[in-house]
Scaffold this motif. Structure first.
Motif, PDB file in Angstrom:
ATOM      1  N   ASP A 125      22.116   6.905   1.825  1.00  0.00           N
ATOM      2  CA  ASP A 125      21.358   6.796   0.581  1.00  0.00           C
ATOM      3  C   ASP A 125      20.071   6.034   0.849  1.00  0.00           C
ATOM      4  OD1 ASP A 125      20.729   7.223  -2.042  1.00  0.00           O
ATOM      5  OD2 ASP A 125      22.420   6.117  -2.885  1.00  0.00           O
ATOM      6  N   ARG A 126      19.114   6.177  -0.075  1.00  0.00           N
ATOM      7  CA  ARG A 126      17.845   5.462   0.037  1.00  0.00           C
ATOM      8  C   ARG A 126      17.361   5.119  -1.360  1.00  0.00           C
ATOM      9  NH1 ARG A 126      12.648   8.399   2.600  1.00  0.00           N
ATOM     10  NH2 ARG A 126      12.764   9.451   0.584  1.00  0.00           N
ATOM     11  N   VAL A 127      16.878   3.896  -1.530  1.00  0.00           N
ATOM     12  CA  VAL A 127      16.431   3.448  -2.850  1.00  0.00           C
ATOM     13  C   VAL A 127      15.045   2.824  -2.734  1.00  0.00           C
ATOM     14  CG1 VAL A 127      18.772   3.037  -3.673  1.00  0.00           C
ATOM     15  CG2 VAL A 127      17.529   1.178  -2.587  1.00  0.00           C
ATOM     16  N   GLN A 128      14.297   2.885  -3.831  1.00  0.00           N
ATOM     17  CA  GLN A 128      12.993   2.222  -3.874  1.00  0.00           C
ATOM     18  C   GLN A 128      13.185   0.795  -4.362  1.00  0.00           C
ATOM     19  OE1 GLN A 128       9.492   4.392  -5.236  1.00  0.00           O
ATOM     20  NE2 GLN A 128       8.857   2.612  -6.448  1.00  0.00           N
ATOM     21  N   VAL A 129      12.637  -0.134  -3.608  1.00  0.00           N
ATOM     22  CA  VAL A 129      12.776  -1.555  -3.921  1.00  0.00           C
ATOM     23  C   VAL A 129      11.624  -2.039  -4.793  1.00  0.00           C
ATOM     24  CG1 VAL A 129      12.961  -3.873  -2.938  1.00  0.00           C
ATOM     25  CG2 VAL A 129      14.024  -1.930  -1.768  1.00  0.00           C
ATOM     26  N   ALA A 130      10.392  -1.664  -4.417  1.00  0.00           N
ATOM     27  CA  ALA A 130       9.201  -2.109  -5.151  1.00  0.00           C
ATOM     28  C   ALA A 130       8.154  -1.002  -5.129  1.00  0.00           C
ATOM     29  CB  ALA A 130       8.638  -3.388  -4.542  1.00  0.00           C
ATOM     30  N   ASP A 131       7.314  -0.983  -6.148  1.00  0.00           N
ATOM     31  CA  ASP A 131       6.300   0.057  -6.294  1.00  0.00           C
ATOM     32  C   ASP A 131       5.097  -0.192  -5.385  1.00  0.00           C
ATOM     33  OD1 ASP A 131       7.747   1.366  -8.274  1.00  0.00           O
ATOM     34  OD2 ASP A 131       6.843   0.155  -9.871  1.00  0.00           O
ATOM     35  N   LYS A 132       4.367   0.866  -5.138  1.00  0.00           N
ATOM     36  CA  LYS A 132       3.064   0.749  -4.497  1.00  0.00           C
ATOM     37  C   LYS A 132       2.149  -0.060  -5.417  1.00  0.00           C
ATOM     38  CE  LYS A 132      -0.816   3.592  -2.882  1.00  0.00           C
ATOM     39  NZ  LYS A 132      -1.312   4.982  -2.669  1.00  0.00           N
ATOM     40  N   GLY A 133       1.418  -1.003  -4.846  1.00  0.00           N
ATOM     41  CA  GLY A 133       0.531  -1.844  -5.642  1.00  0.00           C
ATOM     42  C   GLY A 133       1.119  -3.183  -6.022  1.00  0.00           C
ATOM     43  N   ASP A 134       2.430  -3.354  -5.858  1.00  0.00           N
ATOM     44  CA  ASP A 134       3.044  -4.653  -6.147  1.00  0.00           C
ATOM     45  C   ASP A 134       2.480  -5.717  -5.208  1.00  0.00           C
ATOM     46  OD1 ASP A 134       4.533  -3.596  -8.142  1.00  0.00           O
ATOM     47  OD2 ASP A 134       6.485  -4.126  -7.305  1.00  0.00           O
ATOM     48  N   LYS A 135       2.335  -6.943  -5.736  1.00  0.00           N
ATOM     49  CA  LYS A 135       1.751  -8.031  -4.954  1.00  0.00           C
ATOM     50  C   LYS A 135       2.730  -9.188  -4.813  1.00  0.00           C
ATOM     51  CE  LYS A 135      -3.020  -7.060  -6.389  1.00  0.00           C
ATOM     52  NZ  LYS A 135      -4.238  -7.623  -7.038  1.00  0.00           N
ATOM     53  N   ASN A 136       2.570  -9.899  -3.710  1.00  0.00           N
ATOM     54  CA  ASN A 136       3.351 -11.108  -3.445  1.00  0.00           C
ATOM     55  C   ASN A 136       2.365 -12.181  -2.986  1.00  0.00           C
ATOM     56  OD1 ASN A 136       5.356 -12.933  -2.960  1.00  0.00           O
ATOM     57  ND2 ASN A 136       6.522 -11.657  -1.547  1.00  0.00           N
ATOM     58  N   GLY A 137       2.172 -13.206  -3.811  1.00  0.00           N
ATOM     59  CA  GLY A 137       1.162 -14.223  -3.544  1.00  0.00           C
ATOM     60  C   GLY A 137       1.477 -15.093  -2.345  1.00  0.00           C
ATOM     61  N   PRO A 138       0.504 -15.906  -1.914  1.00  0.00           N
ATOM     62  CA  PRO A 138       0.701 -16.796  -0.762  1.00  0.00           C
ATOM     63  C   PRO A 138       1.890 -17.732  -0.973  1.00  0.00           C
ATOM     64  CG  PRO A 138      -1.610 -16.749  -1.433  1.00  0.00           C
ATOM     65  CD  PRO A 138      -0.842 -16.048  -2.499  1.00  0.00           C
ATOM     66  N   ARG A 139       2.765 -17.787   0.032  1.00  0.00           N
ATOM     67  CA  ARG A 139       3.948 -18.662   0.031  1.00  0.00           C
ATOM     68  C   ARG A 139       4.885 -18.364  -1.136  1.00  0.00           C
ATOM     69  NH1 ARG A 139       4.608 -21.038   4.771  1.00  0.00           N
ATOM     70  NH2 ARG A 139       5.689 -22.788   3.815  1.00  0.00           N
ATOM     71  N   THR A 162       0.830  -1.204   0.000  1.00  0.00           N
ATOM     72  CA  THR A 162       0.000   0.000   0.000  1.00  0.00           C
ATOM     73  C   THR A 162       0.865   1.255   0.000  1.00  0.00           C
ATOM     74  OG1 THR A 162      -0.179  -0.218   2.411  1.00  0.00           O
ATOM     75  CG2 THR A 162      -1.986  -1.089   1.095  1.00  0.00           C
ATOM     76  N   GLU A 163       2.162   1.074   0.192  1.00  0.00           N
ATOM     77  CA  GLU A 163       3.162   2.129   0.047  1.00  0.00           C
ATOM     78  C   GLU A 163       4.381   1.504  -0.627  1.00  0.00           C
ATOM     79  OE1 GLU A 163       2.873   5.265   0.590  1.00  0.00           O
ATOM     80  OE2 GLU A 163       0.972   5.285   1.690  1.00  0.00           O
ATOM     81  N   PRO A 164       5.215   2.305  -1.300  1.00  0.00           N
ATOM     82  CA  PRO A 164       6.416   1.730  -1.912  1.00  0.00           C
ATOM     83  C   PRO A 164       7.312   1.066  -0.867  1.00  0.00           C
ATOM     84  CG  PRO A 164       6.024   3.951  -2.741  1.00  0.00           C
ATOM     85  CD  PRO A 164       5.070   3.749  -1.593  1.00  0.00           C
ATOM     86  N   LEU A 165       7.951  -0.015  -1.258  1.00  0.00           N
ATOM     87  CA  LEU A 165       8.925  -0.678  -0.400  1.00  0.00           C
ATOM     88  C   LEU A 165      10.277  -0.016  -0.640  1.00  0.00           C
ATOM     89  CD1 LEU A 165       9.301  -3.102   1.581  1.00  0.00           C
ATOM     90  CD2 LEU A 165      10.019  -4.438  -0.410  1.00  0.00           C
ATOM     91  N   GLU A 166      10.927   0.444   0.432  1.00  0.00           N
ATOM     92  CA  GLU A 166      12.173   1.190   0.302  1.00  0.00           C
ATOM     93  C   GLU A 166      13.270   0.581   1.167  1.00  0.00           C
ATOM     94  OE1 GLU A 166      10.454   5.667  -0.676  1.00  0.00           O
ATOM     95  OE2 GLU A 166      11.117   5.203   1.358  1.00  0.00           O
ATOM     96  N   ALA A 167      14.506   0.877   0.782  1.00  0.00           N
ATOM     97  CA  ALA A 167      15.667   0.434   1.554  1.00  0.00           C
ATOM     98  C   ALA A 167      16.588   1.626   1.768  1.00  0.00           C
ATOM     99  CB  ALA A 167      16.409  -0.685   0.834  1.00  0.00           C
ATOM    100  N   ALA A 168      16.910   1.899   3.024  1.00  0.00           N
ATOM    101  CA  ALA A 168      17.835   2.978   3.364  1.00  0.00           C
ATOM    102  C   ALA A 168      19.169   2.369   3.762  1.00  0.00           C
ATOM    103  CB  ALA A 168      17.273   3.827   4.505  1.00  0.00           C
ATOM    104  N   TYR A 169      20.254   2.902   3.211  1.00  0.00           N
ATOM    105  CA  TYR A 169      21.592   2.416   3.528  1.00  0.00           C
ATOM    106  C   TYR A 169      22.200   3.313   4.608  1.00  0.00           C
ATOM    107  CZ  TYR A 169      21.038  -0.027  -0.939  1.00  0.00           C
ATOM    108  OH  TYR A 169      20.577  -0.810  -1.965  1.00  0.00           O
ATOM    109  N   LYS A 170      22.771   2.669   5.634  1.00  0.00           N
ATOM    110  CA  LYS A 170      23.321   3.432   6.757  1.00  0.00           C
ATOM    111  C   LYS A 170      24.721   2.953   7.117  1.00  0.00           C
ATOM    112  CE  LYS A 170      18.754   4.162   8.883  1.00  0.00           C
ATOM    113  NZ  LYS A 170      17.965   4.033  10.139  1.00  0.00           N
TER     114      LYS A 170
END
Length: 204
Positions: A99-113, A84-92
């Motif tokens: 730095d911070r990067v977007q991993v996946a877009d809002k609306g992306d789905k991941n099915g069961p298992r 429901t929000e973009p998946l992001e990764a921040a590097y520390k």
């Protein structure tokens, strides 16, 4: 027929009870599967650091090249996980984000298992980073060995099938990476399991 009829009369009620009980169990299991969601698992399956250079003049800046393979697995067997929000990764480094990067877009789905694999290749020639004196000292110390302690902070928000509630997602992946060189080419990266924060209840 008379014998068969008597046998049927004796068996039909236990059979009906068993069928009803099985149906109730199936309904309870399905309701539980769609009502309660298990947090996904997040791991770093591979990572390499080609460059990690700090400059302190005229300002503190960092140049780096980092590549990693981030894996997100939906551990629920019945429900699909949707961003429901973009998946992001921040590097520390030393607790400070560089730095911070977007991993996946809002609306992306991941099915069961199901498992989604994200290959992230990022870098910058020179970017400002607020390390402070302690951070600069930590860099100098780790630079002596060529092994750096980095952190990947994964954040997002997901919703599961048939659920109205949105679930915050926050995980921390701690990495120890040596700079790429012929000497480290044969070193096998050990998978890192990211630690996810427990979801807060509404009254907390």
């Amino acid at each position: 027929m008379g014998c068969l009829g008597r046998c049927w009369d004796k068996c039909k009620w236990p059979l009906a009870c068993f069928t009803a009980l099985a149906a109730v169990i199936i309904i309870v299991v399905m309701v539980a599967a769609y009502s309660f969601a298990i947090q996904p698992s997040i791991t770093v399956e591979d990572a390499s650091l080609a460059r990690f250079a700090l400059a302190t003049t005229p300002t503190t800046s960092l140049g780096y090249n980092l590549s990693l393979r981030l894996v997100v697995r939906n551990r629920n067997w019945a429900t699909t996980m949707k961003n429901t929000e973009p998946l992001e990764a921040a590097y520390k480094f030393d607790g400070q984000q560089f730095d911070r990067v977007q991993v996946a877009d809002k609306g992306d789905k991941n099915g069961p298992r199901k498992t989604r694999v994200y290959r992230l290749v990022t870098g910058q020639e020179s970017g400002y980073v607020a390390l402070g004196n302690a951070g600069v000292a930590a860099y100098k110390e780790q630079n002596k060995t060529g092994e750096f302690e980095l952190e990947v902070a994964v954040t997002g928000e997901v919703r599961y099938t048939l659920q109205l509630k949105k679930n915050k997602l926050a995980g921390t992946c701690k990495l120890k990476l040596k700079l790429d060189s012929p000497a480290t080419a044969s070193v096998v990266f050990e998978r890192v399991k990211c630690k996810l924060e427990k979801e807060k209840k509404d009254n907390e």
